[in-house]
Scaffold this motif. Structure first.
Motif, PDB file in Angstrom:
ATOM      1  N   ILE A  21       0.894  -1.243  -0.096  1.00  0.00           N
ATOM      2  CA  ILE A  21      -0.004  -0.044  -0.008  1.00  0.00           C
ATOM      3  C   ILE A  21       0.955   1.167  -0.054  1.00  0.00           C
ATOM      4  N   GLN A  22       1.819   1.250   0.573  1.00  0.00           N
ATOM      5  CA  GLN A  22       2.806   2.481   0.735  1.00  0.00           C
ATOM      6  C   GLN A  22       3.564   2.438  -0.641  1.00  0.00           C
ATOM      7  N   SER A  23       3.866   1.651  -1.192  1.00  0.00           N
ATOM      8  CA  SER A  23       4.464   1.538  -2.569  1.00  0.00           C
ATOM      9  C   SER A  23       3.353   2.154  -3.571  1.00  0.00           C
ATOM     10  N   GLU A  24       2.177   1.843  -3.272  1.00  0.00           N
ATOM     11  CA  GLU A  24       0.905   2.261  -4.278  1.00  0.00           C
ATOM     12  C   GLU A  24       0.687   3.718  -4.274  1.00  0.00           C
ATOM     13  N   LEU A  25       0.780   4.278  -2.874  1.00  0.00           N
ATOM     14  CA  LEU A  25       0.298   5.358  -2.500  1.00  0.00           C
ATOM     15  C   LEU A  25       1.608   6.370  -3.012  1.00  0.00           C
ATOM     16  N   GLU A  26       2.475   6.143  -3.447  1.00  0.00           N
ATOM     17  CA  GLU A  26       3.744   6.799  -4.220  1.00  0.00           C
ATOM     18  C   GLU A  26       3.215   7.152  -5.726  1.00  0.00           C
ATOM     19  N   THR A  27       2.245   6.331  -6.213  1.00  0.00           N
ATOM     20  CA  THR A  27       1.930   6.442  -7.567  1.00  0.00           C
ATOM     21  C   THR A  27       0.440   6.874  -7.626  1.00  0.00           C
ATOM     22  N   VAL A  28      -0.318   6.933  -6.674  1.00  0.00           N
ATOM     23  CA  VAL A  28      -1.504   7.404  -6.806  1.00  0.00           C
ATOM     24  C   VAL A  28      -1.580   8.916  -6.799  1.00  0.00           C
ATOM     25  N   MET A  43      -0.740  15.958  -6.581  1.00  0.00           N
ATOM     26  CA  MET A  43       0.442  15.291  -5.816  1.00  0.00           C
ATOM     27  C   MET A  43      -0.267  14.149  -5.717  1.00  0.00           C
ATOM     28  N   THR A  44       0.865  13.243  -5.252  1.00  0.00           N
ATOM     29  CA  THR A  44       0.809  11.798  -4.979  1.00  0.00           C
ATOM     30  C   THR A  44      -0.136  11.764  -3.494  1.00  0.00           C
ATOM     31  N   ALA A  45      -0.585  10.415  -3.188  1.00  0.00           N
ATOM     32  CA  ALA A  45      -1.027  10.294  -1.911  1.00  0.00           C
ATOM     33  C   ALA A  45      -0.088  10.253  -0.795  1.00  0.00           C
ATOM     34  N   ARG A  79      -4.064  18.069  -0.527  1.00  0.00           N
ATOM     35  CA  ARG A  79      -3.507  17.485   0.513  1.00  0.00           C
ATOM     36  C   ARG A  79      -4.511  16.633   1.286  1.00  0.00           C
ATOM     37  N   GLY A  80      -5.701  17.192   1.581  1.00  0.00           N
ATOM     38  CA  GLY A  80      -6.625  16.718   2.108  1.00  0.00           C
ATOM     39  C   GLY A  80      -7.089  15.105   1.466  1.00  0.00           C
ATOM     40  N   LYS A  81      -7.139  15.570   0.140  1.00  0.00           N
ATOM     41  CA  LYS A  81      -7.726  14.322  -0.839  1.00  0.00           C
ATOM     42  C   LYS A  81      -6.670  13.389  -0.476  1.00  0.00           C
ATOM     43  N   ALA A  82      -5.297  13.553  -0.485  1.00  0.00           N
ATOM     44  CA  ALA A  82      -4.012  12.713  -0.507  1.00  0.00           C
ATOM     45  C   ALA A  82      -4.442  11.779   1.047  1.00  0.00           C
ATOM     46  N   GLU A  83      -4.644  12.601   1.759  1.00  0.00           N
ATOM     47  CA  GLU A  83      -4.758  12.018   3.334  1.00  0.00           C
ATOM     48  C   GLU A  83      -5.984  11.047   3.174  1.00  0.00           C
ATOM     49  N   GLN A  84      -6.975  11.711   2.788  1.00  0.00           N
ATOM     50  CA  GLN A  84      -8.334  10.685   2.639  1.00  0.00           C
ATOM     51  C   GLN A  84      -7.946   9.521   1.920  1.00  0.00           C
ATOM     52  N   THR A  85      -6.992   9.594   0.704  1.00  0.00           N
ATOM     53  CA  THR A  85      -6.936   8.494  -0.163  1.00  0.00           C
ATOM     54  C   THR A  85      -6.188   7.269   0.813  1.00  0.00           C
ATOM     55  N   MET A  90      -5.662   2.284   4.140  1.00  0.00           N
ATOM     56  CA  MET A  90      -5.555   1.537   5.312  1.00  0.00           C
ATOM     57  C   MET A  90      -6.702   1.051   5.779  1.00  0.00           C
ATOM     58  N   ALA A  91      -8.090   1.391   5.570  1.00  0.00           N
ATOM     59  CA  ALA A  91      -9.185   0.863   6.096  1.00  0.00           C
ATOM     60  C   ALA A  91      -9.129  -0.372   5.404  1.00  0.00           C
ATOM     61  N   GLU A  92      -9.059  -0.458   4.206  1.00  0.00           N
ATOM     62  CA  GLU A  92      -8.946  -1.774   3.531  1.00  0.00           C
ATOM     63  C   GLU A  92      -8.021  -2.866   3.989  1.00  0.00           C
ATOM     64  N   LEU A  93      -6.890  -2.375   4.587  1.00  0.00           N
ATOM     65  CA  LEU A  93      -5.832  -3.411   5.132  1.00  0.00           C
ATOM     66  C   LEU A  93      -6.379  -3.575   6.528  1.00  0.00           C
ATOM     67  N   THR A  94      -6.811  -2.817   7.382  1.00  0.00           N
ATOM     68  CA  THR A  94      -7.261  -3.175   8.667  1.00  0.00           C
ATOM     69  C   THR A  94      -8.571  -3.673   9.042  1.00  0.00           C
ATOM     70  N   LYS A  95      -9.505  -3.660   7.823  1.00  0.00           N
ATOM     71  CA  LYS A  95     -10.784  -4.137   8.043  1.00  0.00           C
ATOM     72  C   LYS A  95     -10.896  -5.410   9.004  1.00  0.00           C
TER      73      LYS A  95
END
Length: 107
Positions: A21-28, A43-45, A79-85, A90-95
């Protein structure tokens, strides 16, 4: 002892998923806008600003402060959209995990 091994396997799988996920957030990429879309920031996520687009009609010397405010607003919107993304990923991961309310895993 089986429960401990199961928990350790879950933790390892979660750690691998988190790295993905961290790697993905660098490209989103997300785009924030202000002034009815006349100023856009991409900006990136992870928060790295990739592009700033300003409508040429805003390039008026006497209105520099307005343009600065619009750029600032667009950056904050992105920035707000990046944080929400990032939070959504993370919510998907910790569900389904029994984490205390409000606990955030590090990024």
């Amino acid at each position: 002892m089986r429960d401990l091994m199961g928990i350790m396997k879950q933790a390892q799988a979660m750690q691998e998923t988190l790295a993905g996920i961290q790697s993905e957030l660098e490209t989103v990429e997300v785009t924030g806008a202000s002034g009815g879309g006349t100023v856009r920031v991409t900006m990136t996520a992870k928060g790295l600003v990739k592009a700033v687009a300003i409508d040429p009609t805003l390039m008026v010397a006497d209105e520099r402060e307005i343009l600065e405010d619009l750029v600032l607003a667009a950056v904050n919107d992105a920035r707000g959209k990046a944080e929400q993304t990032a939070q959504d990923r993370m919510a998907e991961l910790t569900k389904g995990l029994p984490l205390p309310p409000g606990m955030k895993l590090p990024f």
